[in-house]
Design a protein around this motif. Structure first.
Motif, PDB file in Angstrom:
ATOM      1  N   UNK A   1       0.889  -1.241  -0.108  1.00 18.17           N
ATOM      2  CA  UNK A   1       0.175   0.149   0.082  1.00 18.17           C
ATOM      3  C   UNK A   1       1.046   1.347   0.046  1.00 18.17           C
ATOM      4  N   UNK A   2       0.350   2.426  -0.198  1.00 18.30           N
ATOM      5  CA  UNK A   2       1.040   3.806  -0.128  1.00 18.30           C
ATOM      6  C   UNK A   2       1.761   4.032   1.012  1.00 18.30           C
ATOM      7  N   UNK A   3       2.904   4.262   0.968  1.00 19.60           N
ATOM      8  CA  UNK A   3       3.811   4.786   2.266  1.00 19.60           C
ATOM      9  C   UNK A   3       4.060   3.690   2.917  1.00 19.60           C
TER      10      UNK A   3
ATOM     11  N   UNK B   1       3.542   5.964 -11.327  1.00 13.39           N
ATOM     12  CA  UNK B   1       2.394   6.947 -10.862  1.00 13.39           C
ATOM     13  C   UNK B   1       2.783   8.179  -9.684  1.00 13.39           C
ATOM     14  N   UNK B   2       3.325   7.740  -8.692  1.00 17.68           N
ATOM     15  CA  UNK B   2       3.584   8.598  -7.719  1.00 17.68           C
ATOM     16  C   UNK B   2       4.441   9.876  -8.130  1.00 17.68           C
TER      17      UNK B   2
ATOM     18  N   UNK C   1       2.626   2.111  -5.000  1.00 13.34           N
ATOM     19  CA  UNK C   1       1.648   2.015  -3.886  1.00 13.34           C
ATOM     20  C   UNK C   1       0.036   1.901  -4.083  1.00 13.34           C
TER      21      UNK C   1
ATOM     22  N   UNK D   1      -3.734   0.826  -2.546  1.00 14.22           N
ATOM     23  CA  UNK D   1      -4.523   0.350  -1.473  1.00 14.22           C
ATOM     24  C   UNK D   1      -5.316  -0.931  -2.104  1.00 14.22           C
ATOM     25  N   UNK D   2      -5.411  -2.066  -1.411  1.00 10.07           N
ATOM     26  CA  UNK D   2      -5.725  -3.213  -1.583  1.00 10.07           C
ATOM     27  C   UNK D   2      -7.269  -3.566  -2.120  1.00 10.07           C
TER      28      UNK D   2
ATOM     29  N   UNK E   1       5.982   8.143   5.440  1.00 19.85           N
ATOM     30  CA  UNK E   1       4.744   7.236   4.526  1.00 19.85           C
ATOM     31  C   UNK E   1       3.206   7.624   5.057  1.00 19.85           C
ATOM     32  N   UNK E   2       3.190   8.718   5.940  1.00 19.75           N
ATOM     33  CA  UNK E   2       1.845   9.092   6.264  1.00 19.75           C
ATOM     34  C   UNK E   2       1.057   9.511   5.180  1.00 19.75           C
TER      35      UNK E   2
ATOM     36  N   UNK F   1      -4.745   3.617   8.777  1.00 18.66           N
ATOM     37  CA  UNK F   1      -4.425   2.246   8.932  1.00 18.66           C
ATOM     38  C   UNK F   1      -3.650   2.036  10.356  1.00 18.66           C
TER      39      UNK F   1
ATOM     40  N   UNK G   1      -5.673   8.211   3.591  1.00 15.55           N
ATOM     41  CA  UNK G   1      -5.697   7.065   3.278  1.00 15.55           C
ATOM     42  C   UNK G   1      -7.146   6.202   3.712  1.00 15.55           C
TER      43      UNK G   1
ATOM     44  N   UNK H   1      -5.623   9.298  -4.052  1.00 18.50           N
ATOM     45  CA  UNK H   1      -4.297   9.742  -4.489  1.00 18.50           C
ATOM     46  C   UNK H   1      -4.410  11.187  -5.431  1.00 18.50           C
TER      47      UNK H   1
END
Lengths: 312, 449
Positions: A113-115, A144-145, A197, A199-200, B112-113, B225, B250, B278
């Motif tokens: 996932x992201x981050x 992408x990022x 990254x 999200x699933x 990564x936040x 998360x 997120x 995003x």
């Protein structure tokens, strides 16, 4: 060996607060409560939940402690800590690996996932394996990022490893395709593919990942391919969903647990390893290039519950 | 596990189902119901201590409820849980304080936040409010972090201030203030490096920035998360920096976001915004009540409705309604509908917001977004005449349309069939409506407020 010492300092350093909290609280519980009774277990449950192990896992863990204590024929609470350690080590010990590397080219597909720390981890693995004498190559498939490609390039420079990229916005599957061709022609041993990254629960992004994986399998049919999920140790119960969903789309060969230099316990890996049988391969313990170490169940549990009177 | 608590209210009611005696809820009854609440909160990553306090509060209120029937008792417990949770999450959402020339807003948080992405989203939101923000790259550690801020700054059309080669975030922050004043920028947004709250050096660095430029807003960016540790993270940042608020990122994932509750309990500071994707537009004001439902696993219906309303132009809706009533709905309108649907975002995302919709149920009912693309292409390949009067589309025309849209004749046939059925359905609905006229107008398909 020097490195290993550094690793333990870092791991112990990072886990110190955790360790203090967990063991202090368990010790306090044991000294204030000499018998293994329901009240004891209830308090133990509370302490363990703070490690981000899921409620289910904590329940299973406590059941197992009860079972083993019964087998030992003891009701003394001081065995609890040793039993906890034993059980966790049992659970976290890698299921035996099936095959050794047969093929020349080995490919890692790094997902998450992201981050979570994918790009940093790719850089660290590249440096580690380069130092181990392998020919390493990085593929910048996070198109992408913003600036992800540049970020990986910098890691490539630091590790002195070539980076294959097509810039932001390119088709990640095409980047991977290119990288495989380049890896083959340049006689590379290890190709590490960084991915964006995702999200699933984002269906389209997961399909994109599936496609990248498909291209890998097709274009590098004779290579050995491993999919590694990068998990942030700070993550709570969602990590279990992440692991399950990624595992369903691109079957996972291993997990890399990052940010273990923080104060988080990373307990969420327990249900993942136990229930999904996916081994933890590496742990990330900092932002430096050598802050990546192989996972060792015993040492991980040691860091969580340092050995007390029993063995010392 | 994922769906175990899909519907907490069912579980609470289930646990109270066995109640047969009338009278008052006893402590024992309440404990059984509250165990379900406790599990749901823990599964949502709410910190254990917070859960304990919370359960204590509910217990006080729940004991003594009159049992009329078991279902009713369950509903009452659910109501108490919801109310207490919403209360704990805080009242009305709070706006950003943007006073001063320039007003300084600092973002901080763990690695990564999502700080850099959030910086761009806030910059966009703030410029839409009529301000002229400046993004400032104070993350001098992570490789390419400055470059990332420059790219996202470009996407939202907000200038980015950085000092090439500088390793001194305090200096960068300071100079950005002068730069902002000289260039007529009234809000400065500082993007700082991710750091662990136990990293003494880097935490001191943040304190130095704060002392130097005195931000009006210090926002902690937290990944939705995050697990049990959220409390310690938030508490340390609060103790060191005196936060003015929190931003949750997120939330477009499927985490229940219990961290929100933990942070709120640990710091007492409001959650001001939430990140939902995003893209630079994926930012929303925080709604405590909705978060409460989400943490409890009861879905987020309000956000869904708002999303639908936001995308749907009311005038268009009225025009469409009139057409449907007169049964003049043609393929142009059909195309319109499709385009509106696309504006609302991914169909999957929308479905995910419906309570009780879990992944298991979604299987088999998955919406293939590609189909929508094909449908759109087919209609776009028709002439205006064909769109207004689809009955003229014969075999020859079908072939042409299929060729033009890169589809097959079967696909064209299917679409025409769908359209026919839709029209039939609308006819039935309008007839029904005529019969029930007294009950007020029924609006289609997305009612205005």
């Amino acid at each position: 060996m020097e490195k290993k010492n550094g690793f333990f300092n870092k791991l112990f350093g990072g886990l110190e607060k955790t360790r203090q909290q967990l063991t202090d609280r368990i010790s306090a519980l044991v000294s204030g409560h000499s018998e293994l009774d329901e009240e004891f277990y209830e308090e133990l449950e509370e302490i363990l939940i703070l490690s981000d192990m899921s409620f289910e896992t904590v329940e299973a863990l406590i059941e197992e402690v009860k079972k083993r204590a019964r087998k030992m024929g003891t009701k003394e609470s001081r065995v609890a800590e040793t039993l906890l350690r034993e059980i966790l080590i049992d659970w976290l010990t890698d299921p035996p690996k099936e095959s050794e590397l047969k093929s020349k080219l080995h490919i890692l597909l790094v997902v998450g996932v992201n981050g979570a720390g994918k790009t940093t981890t790719c850089g660290k693995i590249a440096a580690l394996e380069k130092n181990n004498g392998l020919q390493v190559m990085l593929a910048a498939a996070d198109t992408f990022r913003a600036a992800a490609v540049e970020q990986l390039m910098i890691w490539g420079e630091r590790a002195e490893v070539p980076v294959i990229s097509q810039g932001q916005g390119a088709d990640p599957a095409a980047v991977v395709f290119d990288a495989i061709q380049a890896a083959k022609s340049r006689d590379v041993d290890l190709l590490i593919c960084d991915t964006a990254g995702r999200l699933h629960n984002k269906k389209n992004l997961m399909l994109e990942l599936e496609k990248i994986h498909r291209v890998l399998k097709r274009e590098a049919a004779d290579a050995s391919i491993e999919v590694l999920l990068v998990l942030d140790a700070t993550t709570g119960q969602n990590a279990v969903h992440q692991a399950k969903t990624f595992h369903a789309i691109t079957p996972l060969d291993g997990i890399i647990l990052t940010k273990l230099d923080g104060s988080s316990k990373g307990g969420v890996i327990v249900p993942i390893v136990k229930d999904l049988q996916i081994p933890i391969q590496f742990i990330g313990v900092g932002e430096g290039i050598d802050d990546l170490q192989e996972f060792n169940a015993e040492k991980f549990v040691d860091a969580l519950f340092p050995q007390t009177v029993d063995k010392a | 596990m994922a769906n175990l608590f899909e519907n907490l209210s069912d579980r609470i009611q289930g646990s109270l189902k066995k109640l047969t005696q009338r009278g008052k809820l006893t402590e024992k009854d309440v404990n059984a119901a509250l165990r379900e609440v406790k599990l749901a909160l823990l599964e949502a990553d709410v910190n254990y201590k917070v859960v304990k306090d919370f359960i204590g509060k509910i217990k006080e209120r729940a004991i003594g409820i009159e049992i009329l029937d078991s279902l009713n008792a369950g509903q009452q417990v659910v109501k108490i849980v919801n109310e207490e949770l919403a209360e704990l999450m805080g009242g009305k959402s709070e706006a950003l304080k943007l006073e001063g020339m320039p007003a300084v807003l600092m973002l901080c948080g763990l690695q990564g936040a999502g700080k850099t992405t959030m910086a761009a989203k806030l910059a966009k939101k703030i410029s839409e409010q009529g301000h002229a923000p400046l993004l400032v790259a104070c993350d001098v550690y992570r490789p390419a972090a400055i470059q990332q801020l420059k790219v996202v700054g470009g996407q939202v059309d907000v200038p980015v201030f950085s000092i090439d080669g500088s390793q001194d975030p305090v200096k960068i922050a300071n100079e950005s203030i002068d730069f902002a004043r000289k260039n007529g920028r009234d809000v400065v947004i500082l993007d700082t490096a991710g750091r662990l709250q136990i990293d003494e050096t880097l935490m001191t660095e943040l304190q130095d920035i704060v002392a130097s430029v005195v931000p009006k807003e210090i926002l902690l960016v937290v990944d939705a998360m995050t697990g049990q540790e959220a409390v310690n993270v938030a508490k340390t940042f609060e103790d060191r920096l005196h936060l003015t608020g929190v931003v949750l990122t997120k939330l477009d994932g499927d985490a229940r976001g219990g961290a929100a509750l933990s942070i709120r309990a640990a710091t007492g500071k409001p959650i001001k915004y939430v990140g939902l994707g995003e893209k630079v537009d994926d930012l929303e004001v925080f709604h405590p009540d909705r978060m409460a439902s989400r943490i409890l696993g009861m879905g987020d219906v309000l956000s869904l409705i708002e999303k639908a309303q936001g995308a749907y132009d009311e005038k268009q809706a009225q025009a469409l309604e009139a057409k449907i009533r007169k049964q003049q709905f043609d393929l142009n309108d059909f195309l319109d509908q499709l385009q509106q649907l696309k504006k609302m975002g991914s169909v999957q995302d929308l479905i995910g917001m419906i309570p009780g919709m879990n992944k298991k149920q979604l299987q088999g009912a998955e919406v293939n977004e590609k189909d929508l693309v094909y449908t759109e292409a087919i209609i776009l390949s028709m002439t205006q005449k064909e769109r207004i009067n689809p009955s003229i589309i014969d075999g020859k025309r079908r072939k042409r349309i299929a060729r033009g849209s890169g589809t097959t004749v079967q696909q064209v046939n299917q679409l025409l069939k769908q359209y026919k059925e839709m029209k039939k359905m609308m006819k039935q609905m309008t007839n029904m409506q005529k019969q029930f006229k007294r009950r007020g107008k029924m609006k289609l398909p997305f009612p205005g407020r």
